[in-house]
Design an enzyme around this catalytic site. Structure first.
Site, PDB file in Angstrom:
ATOM      1  N   HIS A   1      -7.461  -5.510   4.103  1.00 16.02           N
ATOM      2  CA  HIS A   1      -8.006  -4.866   5.307  1.00 16.02           C
ATOM      3  C   HIS A   1      -9.212  -5.596   5.914  1.00 16.02           C
ATOM      4  O   HIS A   1     -10.213  -4.979   6.275  1.00 16.02           O
ATOM      5  CB  HIS A   1      -8.385  -3.413   4.995  1.00 16.02           C
ATOM      6  CG  HIS A   1      -7.195  -2.538   4.681  1.00 16.02           C
ATOM      7  ND1 HIS A   1      -5.957  -2.736   5.233  1.00 16.02           N
ATOM      8  CD2 HIS A   1      -7.073  -1.449   3.875  1.00 16.02           C
ATOM      9  CE1 HIS A   1      -5.124  -1.808   4.785  1.00 16.02           C
ATOM     10  NE2 HIS A   1      -5.753  -1.028   3.948  1.00 16.02           N
TER      11      HIS A   1
ATOM     12  N   HIS B   1      -6.367   3.559   9.997  1.00 17.58           N
ATOM     13  CA  HIS B   1      -6.139   3.975   8.612  1.00 17.58           C
ATOM     14  C   HIS B   1      -6.403   5.470   8.414  1.00 17.58           C
ATOM     15  O   HIS B   1      -7.065   5.863   7.454  1.00 17.58           O
ATOM     16  CB  HIS B   1      -7.004   3.129   7.681  1.00 17.58           C
ATOM     17  CG  HIS B   1      -6.445   2.954   6.306  1.00 17.58           C
ATOM     18  ND1 HIS B   1      -6.158   4.015   5.478  1.00 17.58           N
ATOM     19  CD2 HIS B   1      -6.090   1.839   5.630  1.00 17.58           C
ATOM     20  CE1 HIS B   1      -5.685   3.546   4.333  1.00 17.58           C
ATOM     21  NE2 HIS B   1      -5.622   2.225   4.403  1.00 17.58           N
TER      22      HIS B   1
ATOM     23  N   ASP C   1       3.386   2.768  -1.460  1.00 24.62           N
ATOM     24  CA  ASP C   1       2.333   1.946  -0.866  1.00 24.62           C
ATOM     25  C   ASP C   1       3.011   0.657  -0.409  1.00 24.62           C
ATOM     26  O   ASP C   1       2.743  -0.427  -0.918  1.00 24.62           O
ATOM     27  CB  ASP C   1       1.228   1.670  -1.899  1.00 24.62           C
ATOM     28  CG  ASP C   1      -0.005   1.038  -1.270  1.00 24.62           C
ATOM     29  OD1 ASP C   1       0.021   0.745  -0.067  1.00 24.62           O
ATOM     30  OD2 ASP C   1      -0.999   0.834  -1.997  1.00 24.62           O
TER      31      ASP C   1
ATOM     32  N   GLU D   1       0.392   3.423   8.514  1.00 24.74           N
ATOM     33  CA  GLU D   1      -0.329   2.349   9.199  1.00 24.74           C
ATOM     34  C   GLU D   1       0.673   1.441   9.901  1.00 24.74           C
ATOM     35  O   GLU D   1       1.391   0.684   9.254  1.00 24.74           O
ATOM     36  CB  GLU D   1      -1.147   1.547   8.182  1.00 24.74           C
ATOM     37  CG  GLU D   1      -2.138   2.389   7.389  1.00 24.74           C
ATOM     38  CD  GLU D   1      -2.351   1.855   5.972  1.00 24.74           C
ATOM     39  OE1 GLU D   1      -2.739   0.687   5.812  1.00 24.74           O
ATOM     40  OE2 GLU D   1      -2.110   2.611   5.015  1.00 24.74           O
TER      41      GLU D   1
HETATM   42  C1  GLA Z   1      -3.610   0.497   2.166  1.00 23.71           C
HETATM   43  C2  GLA Z   1      -3.188  -0.252   0.972  1.00 23.71           C
HETATM   44  C3  GLA Z   1      -3.386   0.584  -0.246  1.00 23.71           C
HETATM   45  C4  GLA Z   1      -4.818   1.041  -0.358  1.00 23.71           C
HETATM   46  C5  GLA Z   1      -5.217   1.735   0.896  1.00 23.71           C
HETATM   47  C6  GLA Z   1      -6.693   2.057   0.889  1.00 23.71           C
HETATM   48  O1  GLA Z   1      -2.726   1.491   2.463  1.00 23.71           O
HETATM   49  O2  GLA Z   1      -1.860  -0.709   1.039  1.00 23.71           O
HETATM   50  O3  GLA Z   1      -3.005  -0.132  -1.387  1.00 23.71           O
HETATM   51  O4  GLA Z   1      -5.645  -0.058  -0.575  1.00 23.71           O
HETATM   52  O5  GLA Z   1      -4.940   0.946   2.020  1.00 23.71           O
HETATM   53  O6  GLA Z   1      -7.113   2.644  -0.282  1.00 23.71           O
END
Ligand code: GLA
Length: 404
Positions: free
Chosen positions: A155, A230, A302, A368
């Site tokens: 990020h 986010h 994720d 996201e």
């Molecule tokens: C994104 C990443 C996750 C985590 C979140 C924040 O979604 O893919 O692995 O790091 O941000 O915690």
């Protein structure tokens, strides 16, 4: 109507003009009458309350004032954005009985956002999600970014766009309250090449409960870019509850599987027959604990889904989420090619959010919209390179409704 929020004019303030100083006065009966006439004619008049409301949210550790901007509409929706990180701190929408609740996670203080490591509601840049080894090569030159997530850059690095002060301008018009925020990222900031002028605009239409988020950017040197928001959603509006009963649809037939550090392997894998198939509405929790290698690597969901787009351009449906107790529905539309569905696996109750609420494991989920993670290191992924003279553009709409 353009209001630049540098200092806020209040009644009694003296200004200098070419015709000498003038004082901001209370509106006269005549000006109120003219404003009413303009309002009735549907024109944005002086008295038309089509403006974003601004107040002080707090101060950063260095003493910079952080402003809080409130966008409202006639349908009961309210979005609050702060100049720190161009962050969406709260989003209130009605449930099926018309009762409004805040459906996003966040903090009450600037300190919360400065200390926070979960990116609640933040504008993510210069590059959303991970870049392997924090490294990429562009035009034959290798760039090293901070490794702020194990061996990778996540990020945008240690101090990404979500931890910067943005400048705001009110761009409201008769049909929507609109807040434009801009931030210029210096050449070399967090290791990225080129001065990047970034802009994010939040619009809340007067008559529809949807928040439109539009990004644009330009650069003076070749660089890479991937901007997103986010926000963590909990459509029940009760952050003490897990989001596992929310029913999710993802308009995607493939996802990008990851390695043990959550970097895409480069493959596109069919979701069919796997717990990653959300082509039909399925509870987030229905398969989350299955014995699946990818679910184990992500500690849940994720991952980046490859959106099945009907065409190459324009806004397309990406996701739909339904929360049965409140009846709230969130539809996500985007111009992007991918979406990171993250089921809040790293939330552990340590973060004390709004009203002192501890956000436990999986009490919020993120959607996201993005280009694929680690694209600079995968020539088979759509390019994230931005060159001088080009304009980066990306739009995402969060559309809210309810079902009986
Ligand atoms: C994104 C990443 C996750 C985590 C979140 C924040 O979604 O893919 O692995 O790091 O941000 O915690």
């Amino acid at each position: 109507m353009v209001n630049v929020y540098l200092t806020r004019p209040v009644i009694g303030d003296v200004f200098r003009s070419s015709k000498g100083p003038f004082v901001i006065r209370r509106p006269s009966i005549l000006s109120a009458f003219i404003a009413l006439l303009l309002l009735a004619a549907g024109l944005p008049g002086k008295g038309a309350e089509r403006k974003v409301q601004v107040s002080e949210f707090g101060k950063t550790k260095e003493g910079t004032t952080v402003y809080r901007y409130v966008l409202t509409n006639a349908k009961g929706a309210e979005a609050v954005v702060i100049s720190y990180g161009a962050t969406l701190v709260s989003l209130k929408v009605p449930d099926r009985s018309g009762k409004t609740a805040d459906v996003v996670l966040g903090y009450d203080t600037v300190d919360g956002y400065e200390q926070g490591t979960s990116y609640f509601g933040g504008t993510i840049g210069r590059y959303g999600n991970r870049i392997a080894g924090g490294q990429f090569t562009l035009d034959g030159k290798t760039f090293q970014l901070p490794k702020n997530d194990g061996p990778n850059c996540l990020h945008g690095g240690t101090r990404g766009f979500n931890k910067r002060i943005w400048k705001a301008i009110d761009r409201s018009n008769a049909s929507a309250q609109i807040l434009e925020l801009s931030y210029t990222s210096e050449d070399g900031e967090e290791g990225f090449p080129g001065t990047l002028a970034a802009r994010v605009t939040y619009s809340l239409p007067a008559e529809t409960n949807e928040l439109r988020i539009e990004y644009s950017a330009s650069t003076d040197k070749d660089t890479v870019i991937n901007l997103t928001n986010h926000s963590y959603f909990n459509l029940a509006g009760d952050m003490s509850r897990e989001i596992l009963d929310h029913q999710l649809v993802l308009h995607a037939r493939e996802f990008t599987p990851v390695d043990s550090t959550l970097i895409p392997t480069g493959a596109l894998r069919a979701v069919s027959g796997t717990p990653f198939d959300f082509t039909k509405a399925t509870a987030i929790g229905a398969r989350i604990n299955q014995d699946d290698e990818q679910l184990k690597l992500g500690k849940g969901y994720d991952h980046n889904w490859v959106l099945a787009r009907m065409d190459k351009g324009g806004l397309q449906p990406a996701a739909e989420v339904y929360e049965p107790t409140s009846g709230r529905i969130l539809e996500v539309l985007t111009t992007e090619l991918g979406i990171q569905f993250y089921s809040g696996n790293f939330l552990d109750g340590n973060a004390k959010g709004k009203g002192g609420q501890a956000y436990g494991h999986r009490t919020g989920f993120c959607l996201e919209t993005q280009h694929f993670p680690d694209s600079p290191n995968h020539s088979n992924f759509p390019s994230t390179v931005l060159k001088p003279g080009q304009t980066y553009r990306s739009t995402t709409v969060l559309r809210f409704s309810t079902r009986k």
